[in-house]
Design a protein around this motif. Sequence first.
Motif, PDB file in Angstrom:
ATOM      1  N   GLY A   4       0.809  -1.202   0.000  1.00 20.38           N
ATOM      2  CA  GLY A   4       0.000   0.000   0.000  1.00 20.38           C
ATOM      3  C   GLY A   4       0.842   1.252   0.000  1.00 20.38           C
ATOM      4  N   ASP A   5       0.180   2.372  -0.045  1.00 16.95           N
ATOM      5  CA  ASP A   5       0.843   3.660  -0.009  1.00 16.95           C
ATOM      6  C   ASP A   5       0.091   4.539   0.975  1.00 16.95           C
ATOM      7  N   TYR A   6       0.289   4.271   2.257  1.00 22.77           N
ATOM      8  CA  TYR A   6      -0.392   4.995   3.316  1.00 22.77           C
ATOM      9  C   TYR A   6       0.560   6.030   3.891  1.00 22.77           C
ATOM     10  N   ARG A   7       0.081   7.250   4.036  1.00 22.55           N
ATOM     11  CA  ARG A   7       0.901   8.323   4.598  1.00 22.55           C
ATOM     12  C   ARG A   7       0.161   8.926   5.781  1.00 22.55           C
ATOM     13  N   GLY A   8       0.907   9.251   6.807  1.00 23.75           N
ATOM     14  CA  GLY A   8       0.326   9.888   7.975  1.00 23.75           C
ATOM     15  C   GLY A   8       1.215  10.997   8.462  1.00 23.75           C
ATOM     16  N   ALA A   9       0.615  11.971   9.110  1.00 26.16           N
ATOM     17  CA  ALA A   9       1.386  13.082   9.662  1.00 26.16           C
ATOM     18  C   ALA A   9       0.697  13.593  10.913  1.00 26.16           C
ATOM     19  N   ARG A  10       1.477  13.993  11.875  1.00 24.94           N
ATOM     20  CA  ARG A  10       0.949  14.627  13.077  1.00 24.94           C
ATOM     21  C   ARG A  10       0.841  16.120  12.796  1.00 24.94           C
ATOM     22  N   THR A  11      -0.328  16.682  13.061  1.00 24.97           N
ATOM     23  CA  THR A  11      -0.542  18.102  12.823  1.00 24.97           C
ATOM     24  C   THR A  11      -0.635  18.902  14.111  1.00 24.97           C
ATOM     25  N   GLY A  12      -0.607  18.228  15.235  1.00 21.01           N
ATOM     26  CA  GLY A  12      -0.668  18.873  16.543  1.00 21.01           C
ATOM     27  C   GLY A  12      -0.497  17.824  17.619  1.00 21.01           C
ATOM     28  N   ASP A  13      -0.578  18.228  18.866  1.00 24.79           N
ATOM     29  CA  ASP A  13      -0.404  17.290  19.972  1.00 24.79           C
ATOM     30  C   ASP A  13      -1.448  16.186  19.962  1.00 24.79           C
ATOM     31  N   THR A  14      -2.656  16.498  19.534  1.00 29.52           N
ATOM     32  CA  THR A  14      -3.731  15.507  19.538  1.00 29.52           C
ATOM     33  C   THR A  14      -4.432  15.391  18.197  1.00 29.52           C
ATOM     34  N   SER A  15      -3.771  15.792  17.115  1.00 32.70           N
ATOM     35  CA  SER A  15      -4.415  15.696  15.809  1.00 32.70           C
ATOM     36  C   SER A  15      -3.428  15.224  14.754  1.00 32.70           C
ATOM     37  N   GLY A  16      -3.967  14.692  13.690  1.00 29.30           N
ATOM     38  CA  GLY A  16      -3.139  14.196  12.605  1.00 29.30           C
ATOM     39  C   GLY A  16      -3.977  13.948  11.372  1.00 29.30           C
ATOM     40  N   VAL A  17      -3.340  13.411  10.368  1.00 27.08           N
ATOM     41  CA  VAL A  17      -4.020  13.134   9.116  1.00 27.08           C
ATOM     42  C   VAL A  17      -3.499  11.813   8.568  1.00 27.08           C
ATOM     43  N   GLY A  18      -4.364  11.072   7.925  1.00 27.76           N
ATOM     44  CA  GLY A  18      -3.977   9.840   7.245  1.00 27.76           C
ATOM     45  C   GLY A  18      -4.545   9.855   5.844  1.00 27.76           C
TER      46      GLY A  18
END
Length: 86
Positions: A4-18
């Motif tokens: 697969g090609d899954y990407r994730g990033a943390r955008t804050g202390d309690t938030s992120g994106v996938g």
Amino acid sequence: MPGGDYRGARTGDTSGVGIDGSNMVLTGHLGYYFAVDDIEAATAKIRSLAGEAEEKQTVLGIGWFTACKDSEGNAFRVFQADDEAA
């Protein structure tokens, strides 16, 4: 992620994106995940608003997710973090 090609990033202390790029092969669109505090409540709300939500699935030691569609047929997923998910 194998196959697969899954990407994730943390955008804050309690938030992120996938973002699931491998979803492009299946649907022609990126796969989006929305973080929720309570996956059971979120799927109940989606269903009450004429959307669809499959049964939740585990990501061992990370959390739970479920595939959903809104009332217009747009696909997305909801995710609840839970490091004790089994």
